[in-house]
Each structure stands twice: as structure tokens, then as C-alpha cells.
Enzyme design. Sequence first.
Site, PDB file in Angstrom:
ATOM      1  N   ASP A   7      20.576  -1.293 -24.853  1.00  0.00           N
ATOM      2  CA  ASP A   7      20.706  -0.868 -23.468  1.00  0.00           C
ATOM      3  C   ASP A   7      20.673  -2.147 -22.640  1.00  0.00           C
ATOM      4  O   ASP A   7      19.620  -2.758 -22.463  1.00  0.00           O
ATOM      5  CB  ASP A   7      19.567   0.060 -23.061  1.00  0.00           C
ATOM      6  N   GLU A  67      25.483   0.465 -24.633  1.00  0.00           N
ATOM      7  CA  GLU A  67      25.756   1.394 -23.544  1.00  0.00           C
ATOM      8  C   GLU A  67      26.642   0.718 -22.506  1.00  0.00           C
ATOM      9  O   GLU A  67      26.444  -0.441 -22.153  1.00  0.00           O
ATOM     10  CB  GLU A  67      24.454   1.859 -22.889  1.00  0.00           C
ATOM     11  N   ASP A 140      14.201   1.629 -21.042  1.00  0.00           N
ATOM     12  CA  ASP A 140      15.330   0.857 -21.571  1.00  0.00           C
ATOM     13  C   ASP A 140      15.351   0.889 -23.105  1.00  0.00           C
ATOM     14  O   ASP A 140      16.418   0.925 -23.718  1.00  0.00           O
ATOM     15  CB  ASP A 140      15.252  -0.599 -21.091  1.00  0.00           C
TER      16      ASP A 140
END
Length: 179
Positions: A7, A67, A140
Site C-alpha cells: 500500500d 494498490e 496501511d
Amino acid sequence: MRILGIDPGYAIMGWCVLDMKGNMFKPVDYGSITTDAGLEMPIRLQHLYSELVFIIEKYKPEEAAVEELFFTTNAKTAIKVGEARGVAMLACINGGLEVSEYTPLQIKQALVGYGRADKKQVQAMVKAILNLDEVPKPDDTADAVAAAICHGHSAGNRQIKNMRSEEHTSELQSLGRIS
């Protein structure tokens, strides 16, 4: 298959390494890389890169799931997160990993079955899928785990797509259209 989930972020970058066997996931390790707000951006990016290289060398994942960004307001923040995302992808590519990208909508769809699921629903599924006592922190890190699970769930789709592509290439070769 061993998957590295990321992330991206420049203040906090979530990461995880999962093993997938069949349709079962086993967490290997997860956490976050943080950078000090007082540091200049190039130094922060260097730190993110070197930490990801260390993680890749330590755990030897085969594939990575990153992501994609979704920002609607602050362009300056989006640019900085984009830079961190680029550093993450570079570390993965330099480490020999195949990199796949997933939108937040795709990740939510893969974990919850609904693309408009909220963060709590996604986190509950992360906890359930990995049979964890608690949701990985910070958020996260949980998002990185979700990206890796999404990648694992899409593995079958990628295999079918690759087989069709190989069949199509073989068919074109047999017809003499490509060599």
C-alpha cells in the site's frame, strides 16, 4: 506462490508477504515502513526503496500487488504518493518480481464482494481470511494485506488469460501470421 502486497505512501508504506497454496493464505510477515516528516523527499524515497529491497531479499516473494492511487482533492499529496508508488514498483521490478496493480474498487470487490465496501468491512475480511486475532495495524498494513489477497484471488484469472494468449499465439504461428 509468495506474494508481496504494498500500500504505497511516503509517510507510511504498508507491506505484507503472504504464501498462497491452493486457495489458502498464510501470513509470512507484515508491517509498515515509515519516514520522518522532517526529511527531504529524496531521502524519504531512498529509505522506502532500501527497506523494500531488504524485504524482497529477506522473504523472496515471487509476485507483487501494488494498490493504485485514488485521489480527488490534494494534487501535491497525490504526486508525493505517486513518487513513493514508483519507488515501490522499481524495487519490485529490480527484485525480479512480476508486478500487478489493483484499484481500491478491485481490492474491495475481491475481499468483500462489493466494490463500495468500507474500510472496516475490508479489514474484517483480512482478519477472517488470514485467521488473525486482530486486524494488522496501521491501516496501511491492512491495506497491503488486502492487496496481496486480491492478487491471490485473481491468480486463476491471470492463468486463464495467459493460457488463452498462448493458444492465440500458437494459432497465429500455425497460420504463418507470426513467427
